[in-house]
Design an enzyme around this catalytic site. Structure first.
Site, PDB file in Angstrom:
ATOM      1  N   ASP A   1      81.505  31.304  39.365  1.00 39.36           N
ATOM      2  CA  ASP A   1      81.777  30.347  38.325  1.00 39.36           C
ATOM      3  C   ASP A   1      80.352  30.124  37.241  1.00 39.36           C
ATOM      4  OD1 ASP A   1      83.430  28.788  36.758  1.00 39.36           O
ATOM      5  OD2 ASP A   1      82.935  26.889  37.857  1.00 39.36           O
TER       6      ASP A   1
ATOM      7  N   HIS B   1      84.209  28.928  34.369  1.00 37.80           N
ATOM      8  CA  HIS B   1      85.554  28.270  33.710  1.00 37.80           C
ATOM      9  C   HIS B   1      85.723  27.654  32.468  1.00 37.80           C
ATOM     10  CE1 HIS B   1      83.838  24.478  35.893  1.00 37.80           C
ATOM     11  NE2 HIS B   1      84.555  23.996  34.773  1.00 37.80           N
TER      12      HIS B   1
ATOM     13  N   SER C   1      80.753  20.072  32.523  1.00 36.71           N
ATOM     14  CA  SER C   1      80.601  21.548  33.165  1.00 36.71           C
ATOM     15  C   SER C   1      79.691  22.502  32.535  1.00 36.71           C
ATOM     16  CB  SER C   1      82.107  22.068  33.274  1.00 36.71           C
ATOM     17  OG  SER C   1      82.843  21.617  34.079  1.00 36.71           O
TER      18      SER C   1
END
Length: 463
Positions: free
Chosen positions: A134, A104, A210
């Protein structure tokens, strides 16, 4: 709510054995409380990078769909463009410049840059994207040096209470290190990716972390930070990380030159054991994965797996629910076999399942470009591989939406990835060629039959 921005590492539901527990101890003196994590940080910090992604988007004015308003606002091709940027973190996993991050972080990016801890920046290319976990793998372009890397830990050996460090670039302030413990392992009800099996940590993680590293006290990569649970947008002590053993599988696929991750295919649909089902089966606790369907000629069928079998373990690891089994099975190396323990008629049966990929013949994937409600949708025939990717029964027949271009007509009218198209304007759709032909026809009204989540929906749209 869940913020797709970070996570921390908590791994498989292992029971602490004496051999593992005896290596852990609490501080025994005030002097030991003054010990520092600095040696570990100095060793691993250079292998954690910042990831900058950018994409060009067109500011679309919906009034331009009306030819009358175009006279006043201009034609669609003259709409202003805007650069959208996103920030995340990554981990160097190969000296040649291979970086793993979250999918993402770089999804839809036209340009990706990597910034090292010493402030040097490099252009990067996307090697592999895996939306199911992901995760994404990048490669530094024109890398002419050997970069520092992190080794993978065996995430199966992690225990709740182990100290971990989270390293990343929260809010873009620069590389930051936080510490905490593993709060839980094998979190399967998070709802972030297809493979629900996360490490939970209380190490502070915030937007921008992230793709960053969760490292253990030996300086090895225990997981990749992926998400946080937060009501404020910042860290509230509940973060989730993808276990290192899953990250290892994705990186290995990238190193082998693959554009997609190859995983073992079981060929069976599993369901959770509810308290009601447990009572029916005579189970003391609602645990395990119940076989709800077995595809003919699949590895599961050849191994002897049957409808209503209860899977309780795989390769010696207990199975609490279908998510736990999916994770364990997906991280097994292709080419060998796994031993599955099932409860059948009150007895334990051991089955050997071959580890092989799902057949992908006859996919015939195409992008629909004709002016229609499907414009911008990528569709494919349902092969076992497609069914496995989209989590639908392999016995399903028809054409399924596998991807939607951002801002496309198909996306704007409400189509979703995984939608199965059965009919268009009274024409039965069985192959992608049928759908492509149907979209080439001019129609003022589009009557479409779709299956979504097992439920058939009839839709009528204007041409």
């Amino acid at each position: 709510m869940f913020l797709r921005s970070l996570a921390v590492i908590c791994f498989s539901a292992l029971v602490a054995t004496p051999s593992l527990a005896q290596d852990r101890r609490v501080p025994t003196s005030p002097a030991e409380l003054k010990l520092s994590y600095a040696p570990i940080v100095q060793r691993v910090q250079p292998a954690v990078v910042n990831v900058y992604a950018a994409k060009v988007v067109q500011n679309r004015n919906p009034l331009l769909d009306d030819p009358i308003f175009r006279r006043f606002f201009g034609v669609p091709g003259q709409q202003p463009e805007q650069m959208q940027r996103s920030l995340g973190s990554g981990v160097m996993v190969d000296p040649s410049g291979l970086v793993v991050t979250n999918n993402h972080v770089i999804e839809g990016a036209d340009q990706v840059k990597i910034s090292l801890s010493d402030k040097r920046e490099f252009e990067a290319e996307i090697v592999l994207k895996d939306s199911r976990t992901d995760l994404a793998v990048l490669r530094i372009k024109d890398g002419k040096e050997k970069f520092p890397t992190l080794d993978f830990a065996n995430s199966d050996e992690l225990l709740v209470g182990d100290v971990v460090l989270a390293i990343g670039n929260p809010f873009g302030v620069g590389q930051t290190v936080t510490h905490g413990i593993i709060s839980a392992l094998a979190r399967t009800q998070v709802g972030i990716t297809d493979y629900q099996f996360f490490i939970q940590t209380d190490a502070a993680i915030n937007p921008g972390n992230s793709g960053g590293a969760l490292v253990d006290m030996t300086g090895r990569l225990a997981g990749v930070n992926t998400a946080i649970f937060s009501r404020s947008g910042g860290s509230q002590g509940i973060g989730f990380a993808i276990p290192a053993n899953m990250v290892r599988v994705v990186v290995a696929s990238a190193k082998s030159g693959g554009k997609a991750v190859k995983r073992p295919w079981l060929g069976a649909r599993l369901q959770a054991v509810t308290p009601e089902i447990a009572e029916t089966l005579g189970l003391r606790v609602p645990s395990g994965a119940l076989v709800a369907n077995v595809t003919a000629s699949s590895p599961a069928a050849r191994a002897g797996l049957r409808l209503s079998d209860l899977i309780v373990a795989i390769d010696g690891h207990a199975v609490d629910d279908p998510n736990g089994f999916d994770y364990r099975f997906a991280t097994r190396p292709l080419g060998g076999s796994s031993q599955i323990d099932v409860q059948r008629a009150g007895k334990t049966v051991k089955l050997t399942v071959p580890l092989e990929t799902a057949p992908d013949t006859g996919r015939d994937e195409i992008v629909l470009t004709s002016r229609s409600p499907f414009q911008g949708a990528k569709v494919a025939n349902i092969s076992p591989a497609v069914a496995d990717e989209l989590r639908i029964d392999a016995d399903t027949k028809g054409v399924v939406v596998t991807e939607l271009a951002e801002g496309s007509t198909a996306a704007s009218v409400g189509f979703q990835k995984g939608d199965i198209i059965l009919g268009v304007n009274n024409q039965k759709i069985t192959r992608t060629g049928d759908l492509e032909k149907a979209t080439r026809e001019t129609a003022r009204i589009w009557r479409i039959t779709v299956v979504r989540g097992g439920q058939q929906i009839n839709v009528t749209l204007g041409g």
